[in-house]
Write an enzyme that holds these catalytic residues in place. Sequence first.
Site, PDB file in Angstrom:
ATOM      1  N   THR A  44      32.488  33.067  36.522  1.00 58.47           N
ATOM      2  CA  THR A  44      31.454  32.532  35.645  1.00 58.47           C
ATOM      3  C   THR A  44      32.069  31.771  34.477  1.00 58.47           C
ATOM      4  O   THR A  44      31.447  30.855  33.938  1.00 58.47           O
ATOM      5  CB  THR A  44      30.574  33.676  35.109  1.00 58.47           C
ATOM      6  OG1 THR A  44      30.065  34.412  36.223  1.00 58.47           O
ATOM      7  CG2 THR A  44      29.413  33.154  34.286  1.00 58.47           C
ATOM      8  N   TYR A 131      40.568  41.556  41.670  1.00 59.46           N
ATOM      9  CA  TYR A 131      39.336  40.777  41.803  1.00 59.46           C
ATOM     10  C   TYR A 131      39.113  40.478  43.281  1.00 59.46           C
ATOM     11  O   TYR A 131      39.719  39.571  43.842  1.00 59.46           O
ATOM     12  CB  TYR A 131      39.469  39.490  41.000  1.00 59.46           C
ATOM     13  CG  TYR A 131      38.186  38.719  40.771  1.00 59.46           C
ATOM     14  CD1 TYR A 131      36.966  39.138  41.270  1.00 59.46           C
ATOM     15  CD2 TYR A 131      38.201  37.551  40.012  1.00 59.46           C
ATOM     16  CE1 TYR A 131      35.809  38.429  41.051  1.00 59.46           C
ATOM     17  CE2 TYR A 131      37.048  36.825  39.775  1.00 59.46           C
ATOM     18  CZ  TYR A 131      35.858  37.268  40.293  1.00 59.46           C
ATOM     19  OH  TYR A 131      34.707  36.557  40.066  1.00 59.46           O
ATOM     20  N   LYS A 159      37.380  45.295  41.364  1.00 60.69           N
ATOM     21  CA  LYS A 159      36.074  44.637  41.267  1.00 60.69           C
ATOM     22  C   LYS A 159      35.654  44.255  42.677  1.00 60.69           C
ATOM     23  O   LYS A 159      36.162  43.286  43.246  1.00 60.69           O
ATOM     24  CB  LYS A 159      36.182  43.406  40.363  1.00 60.69           C
ATOM     25  CG  LYS A 159      34.890  42.638  40.133  1.00 60.69           C
ATOM     26  CD  LYS A 159      35.180  41.453  39.206  1.00 60.69           C
ATOM     27  CE  LYS A 159      33.916  40.711  38.804  1.00 60.69           C
ATOM     28  NZ  LYS A 159      33.345  39.917  39.911  1.00 60.69           N
TER      29      LYS A 159
END
Length: 296
Positions: A44, A131, A159
């Site tokens: 993001t 990630y 994550k």
Amino acid sequence: MFTGLSAFPLTPMNETEIDESAFSRMVSRLADAGVDSIGALGSTGSYAYLTREERKRVAQLAVAAAGTTPVMIGIGSLRTAHVRALAEDAQNAGAAAVLLAPMSYQQLTADEVFGLYETVTRELSVPLCIYDNPGTTHFTFTDELHSRITELPKIGSIKIPGVPLDPAEAAGRVNSLRSQIPSTVTIGVSGDASAAIGLNAGCDVWYSVLAGVLPKPCLALTRASQNDDRKTATALSNRLEPIWELFRTHGSLRVVSAIAEYLSLVESPNLPQPLRGLAEAARSRVADALQQVDLL
């Protein structure tokens, strides 16, 4: 560091510069709202579109604006040498943790991804979050690979992508992964539409796109699940369904960009080209959704 709600803000920019004032205000707003951590330069935050110097500056701004709220900085890049340099910049900026996705142009093998984490963690002084985002990296972690990587020093969290929507299947997914990693490593859910299901299934943290612009409803959902009030957490997620539907249709980045504009947090344009913001009709649907959920 790796529990509760971690909010991921935009990095607003045009083709000339990053809007440093808007970014700092957004980070301060998240800290004031009481999020547990802030994840700057995630997907993001458009990390993949920025130069090293731009990323270094964003890391500095994020840490300064966050105050006492811990900040995690994304350090993903195509080459291991660049990741190491970005890790050094993040640590020098005062990051409490770093976030690493296995970026690639050529398809990576499991051994190459393990080697990336092995090299980077060898030099870290702060914890690292793995990630796992196949939607952007096009690399799919196996639980076996997660198990190997989490035995390395400084690994603090994973994550993971969104969990199955069936609560029993979600619990099975979380429990299966947890059984293969050290107890010191937390599991964090992303994929905001399944966040309540993931938290209720035992995930320790929600790595949230929406919290970067709407921290209050995301905090309410997270706290409900942390207090074992699964019914309320589920109800709050269901209330946000108009936004989840927009995420599914347009992608979360473009939708939160439009939300940030609607809330006057950023100017337009605010995404790096060739990315474009939503068309006018879709922006109207974003405004309608925000009025419908009434959780600003």
